[in-house]
Design a protein around this motif. Structure first.
Motif, PDB file in Angstrom:
ATOM      1  N   THR A 139       4.207  17.366 -11.634  1.00 40.21           N
ATOM      2  CA  THR A 139       3.556  16.320 -10.850  1.00 40.21           C
ATOM      3  C   THR A 139       4.224  14.978 -11.134  1.00 40.21           C
ATOM      4  N   ILE A 140       4.123  14.080 -10.170  1.00 37.83           N
ATOM      5  CA  ILE A 140       4.716  12.748 -10.297  1.00 37.83           C
ATOM      6  C   ILE A 140       4.100  12.028 -11.495  1.00 37.83           C
ATOM      7  N   SER A 141       4.929  11.364 -12.264  1.00 34.69           N
ATOM      8  CA  SER A 141       4.477  10.751 -13.515  1.00 34.69           C
ATOM      9  C   SER A 141       3.669   9.473 -13.295  1.00 34.69           C
ATOM     10  N   ASP A 142       2.962   9.076 -14.348  1.00 35.09           N
ATOM     11  CA  ASP A 142       2.202   7.831 -14.303  1.00 35.09           C
ATOM     12  C   ASP A 142       3.119   6.641 -14.040  1.00 35.09           C
ATOM     13  N   LYS A 143       4.301   6.647 -14.635  1.00 42.37           N
ATOM     14  CA  LYS A 143       5.242   5.545 -14.435  1.00 42.37           C
ATOM     15  C   LYS A 143       5.710   5.484 -12.988  1.00 42.37           C
ATOM     16  N   ALA A 144       6.040   6.642 -12.416  1.00 45.92           N
ATOM     17  CA  ALA A 144       6.500   6.680 -11.027  1.00 45.92           C
ATOM     18  C   ALA A 144       5.413   6.213 -10.072  1.00 45.92           C
ATOM     19  N   ARG A 145       4.161   6.598 -10.340  1.00 47.61           N
ATOM     20  CA  ARG A 145       3.055   6.155  -9.477  1.00 47.61           C
ATOM     21  C   ARG A 145       2.835   4.650  -9.606  1.00 47.61           C
ATOM     22  N   CYS A 146       2.980   4.127 -10.813  1.00 46.76           N
ATOM     23  CA  CYS A 146       2.832   2.685 -11.023  1.00 46.76           C
ATOM     24  C   CYS A 146       3.906   1.925 -10.248  1.00 46.76           C
ATOM     25  N   LEU A 147       5.133   2.389 -10.322  1.00 45.70           N
ATOM     26  CA  LEU A 147       6.212   1.727  -9.601  1.00 45.70           C
ATOM     27  C   LEU A 147       6.006   1.835  -8.094  1.00 45.70           C
ATOM     28  N   GLY A 148       5.518   3.001  -7.647  1.00 45.61           N
ATOM     29  CA  GLY A 148       5.244   3.169  -6.223  1.00 45.61           C
ATOM     30  C   GLY A 148       4.205   2.183  -5.728  1.00 45.61           C
ATOM     31  N   GLY A 149       3.130   2.021  -6.497  1.00 45.19           N
ATOM     32  CA  GLY A 149       2.088   1.069  -6.122  1.00 45.19           C
ATOM     33  C   GLY A 149       2.606  -0.358  -6.101  1.00 45.19           C
ATOM     34  N   ALA A 150       3.483  -0.687  -7.056  1.00 48.68           N
ATOM     35  CA  ALA A 150       4.045  -2.036  -7.120  1.00 48.68           C
ATOM     36  C   ALA A 150       4.950  -2.315  -5.923  1.00 48.68           C
ATOM     37  N   VAL A 151       5.759  -1.335  -5.548  1.00 46.08           N
ATOM     38  CA  VAL A 151       6.637  -1.514  -4.384  1.00 46.08           C
ATOM     39  C   VAL A 151       5.803  -1.691  -3.118  1.00 46.08           C
ATOM     40  N   LEU A 152       4.785  -0.853  -2.951  1.00 48.43           N
ATOM     41  CA  LEU A 152       3.916  -0.970  -1.778  1.00 48.43           C
ATOM     42  C   LEU A 152       3.256  -2.347  -1.731  1.00 48.43           C
ATOM     43  N   THR A 153       2.792  -2.827  -2.870  1.00 48.44           N
ATOM     44  CA  THR A 153       2.183  -4.156  -2.931  1.00 48.44           C
ATOM     45  C   THR A 153       3.185  -5.237  -2.545  1.00 48.44           C
ATOM     46  N   ALA A 154       4.418  -5.119  -3.039  1.00 50.98           N
ATOM     47  CA  ALA A 154       5.452  -6.104  -2.706  1.00 50.98           C
ATOM     48  C   ALA A 154       5.754  -6.111  -1.215  1.00 50.98           C
ATOM     49  N   VAL A 155       5.790  -4.924  -0.613  1.00 55.72           N
ATOM     50  CA  VAL A 155       6.042  -4.832   0.834  1.00 55.72           C
ATOM     51  C   VAL A 155       4.930  -5.530   1.611  1.00 55.72           C
ATOM     52  N   LEU A 156       3.684  -5.229   1.270  1.00 49.81           N
ATOM     53  CA  LEU A 156       2.550  -5.836   1.977  1.00 49.81           C
ATOM     54  C   LEU A 156       2.469  -7.334   1.705  1.00 49.81           C
ATOM     55  N   MET A 157       2.782  -7.724   0.482  1.00 52.16           N
ATOM     56  CA  MET A 157       2.794  -9.141   0.131  1.00 52.16           C
ATOM     57  C   MET A 157       3.831  -9.894   0.957  1.00 52.16           C
ATOM     58  N   ASP A 158       4.996  -9.286   1.133  1.00 51.66           N
ATOM     59  CA  ASP A 158       6.056  -9.912   1.919  1.00 51.66           C
ATOM     60  C   ASP A 158       5.669 -10.003   3.388  1.00 51.66           C
ATOM     61  N   GLN A 159       5.035  -8.948   3.908  1.00 49.43           N
ATOM     62  CA  GLN A 159       4.617  -8.965   5.303  1.00 49.43           C
ATOM     63  C   GLN A 159       3.543 -10.019   5.543  1.00 49.43           C
ATOM     64  N   LYS A 160       2.621 -10.142   4.601  1.00 51.05           N
ATOM     65  CA  LYS A 160       1.579 -11.173   4.718  1.00 51.05           C
ATOM     66  C   LYS A 160       2.216 -12.560   4.696  1.00 51.05           C
ATOM     67  N   LYS A 161       3.151 -12.779   3.807  1.00 58.15           N
ATOM     68  CA  LYS A 161       3.818 -14.064   3.679  1.00 58.15           C
ATOM     69  C   LYS A 161       4.528 -14.426   4.973  1.00 58.15           C
ATOM     70  N   LYS A 162       5.231 -13.483   5.545  1.00 63.09           N
ATOM     71  CA  LYS A 162       5.966 -13.769   6.773  1.00 63.09           C
ATOM     72  C   LYS A 162       5.049 -13.900   7.977  1.00 63.09           C
ATOM     73  N   GLY A 163       3.909 -13.171   7.930  1.00 59.84           N
ATOM     74  CA  GLY A 163       2.937 -13.328   9.003  1.00 59.84           C
ATOM     75  C   GLY A 163       2.329 -14.725   9.002  1.00 59.84           C
ATOM     76  N   VAL A 164       2.053 -15.258   7.811  1.00 60.76           N
ATOM     77  CA  VAL A 164       1.515 -16.618   7.673  1.00 60.76           C
ATOM     78  C   VAL A 164       2.518 -17.622   8.174  1.00 60.76           C
ATOM     79  N   GLN A 165       3.797 -17.402   7.849  1.00 62.01           N
ATOM     80  CA  GLN A 165       4.831 -18.324   8.276  1.00 62.01           C
ATOM     81  C   GLN A 165       4.977 -18.343   9.787  1.00 62.01           C
ATOM     82  N   LYS A 166       4.832 -17.171  10.432  1.00 55.13           N
ATOM     83  CA  LYS A 166       4.965 -17.095  11.889  1.00 55.13           C
ATOM     84  C   LYS A 166       3.845 -17.859  12.580  1.00 55.13           C
ATOM     85  N   ARG A 167       2.641 -17.827  11.998  1.00 58.05           N
ATOM     86  CA  ARG A 167       1.522 -18.526  12.607  1.00 58.05           C
ATOM     87  C   ARG A 167       1.669 -20.032  12.418  1.00 58.05           C
TER      88      ARG A 167
END
Length: 284
Positions: free
Chosen positions: A256-284
């Motif tokens: 099964t996928i390790s705790d470290k791999a899941r942590c990194l996956g969650g962090a990458v997903l958060t960074a992606v959503l954080m970036d999209q939110k940031k750019k969405g704010v800038q567009k408005r």
């Protein structure tokens, strides 16, 4: 060809697989780019095995090796992960992804640049946030594991594996000689310290059963074989070949996928959503 919100992940090893799973579960179409001969140790939880076998299933997702962009589209339609052999990242220019994630974990930058996509994320040391990538995900175990870095660099590589049950560098075995590795045990097997786990031969063999001469790799400690490089893989002295988990009761962890791999996956997903939110704010 362009898929809205497509994310390209450079790498398909066990940590990259945790990243891919997090993005895929969140609904992003993901493509994994790999080298022609991946050297994953934790092969049971690395989508990079699709390079050799054509397809690979890890937990609830399946990766399929793709040769054309039509293959990629078909994989997406089947809710699968397309995996292409493309170490240079040529598909990035063609697919024009919204995000590129460098999850090669080479401890150095192998060619990822900030202009590859609107959002570029690097895992671990070798990158500078704001220079060659937009965000860095800390990969060193400890309090900062998974931290999103927007300025500066990740912690330097120490060369010492994370501590599990009191063991660090002892958990990992390296090749004592050059040659071709063949496993004498399987991932998930229990071994005692000193037991032979693999043999290195001077020439490629058809099967491990005919390996009568070679250099043995012996278990560095007692525990479960969590990782073992693919049979026939060519190695040089010092090449990482196997990994042992001293926790005898953790057999399921080998598959099964390790705790470290899941942590990194969650962090990458958060960074992606954080970036999209940031750019969405800038567009408005």
């Amino acid at each position: 060809m362009k898929q809205h919100n497509c994310i390209i992940v450079r790498g398909g090893g066990d940590l990259a697989t945790g990243v891919i799973q997090a993005l895929w579960r969140a609904g992003f179409p993901v493509v994994s780019l790999e080298v022609a001969a991946p050297s994953a140790i934790r092969r049971q939880v690395a989508l990079s095995e699709a390079v050799y076998d054509g397809r690979c299933t890890v937990e609830d997702m399946t990766a399929v090796r793709c040769h054309t962009y039509e293959d990629v589209q078909q994989a997406w339609e089947k809710n699968q992960i397309p995996l292409m052999i493309d170490p240079e990242g040529k598909a990035i220019a063609d697919l024009k992804p919204a995000v590129v994630v460098d999850a090669i974990l080479a401890k150095k930058n192998l060619g990822t640049t900030r202009d590859m996509a609107p959002c570029v994320i690097g895992l671990g040391p070798g990158f500078t946030a704001g220079c060659d990538v937009d965000y860095i995900i800390e990969t060193k175990r400890g309090h900062n594991l998974g931290r999103i870095i927007t300025d500066g660099t990740a912690a330097a590589n120490t060369g010492i594996p994370g501590i599990i049950a009191g063991y660090g560098k002892e958990r990992v075995m390296h090749s004592p000689a050059a040659g071709y590795v063949y496993g004498l045990v399987r991932i998930g097997d229990m071994v005692e310290q000193g037991d032979p786990v693999a043999i290195i031969t001077g020439t490629p063999q058809d099967t491990v059963s005919i390996c009568t001469e070679g250099t043995l790799i012996r278990a560095s400690l007692t525990g479960l074989v969590r990782g073992l490089i693919r049979d026939g893989y060519p190695v040089t002295p010092g090449f990482k070949t196997a990994d042992i988990d001293p926790r005898k009761e953790e057999l399921k962890n080998c598959f099964t996928i390790s705790d470290k791999a899941r942590c990194l996956g969650g962090a990458v997903l958060t960074a992606v959503l954080m970036d999209q939110k940031k750019k969405g704010v800038q567009k408005r």
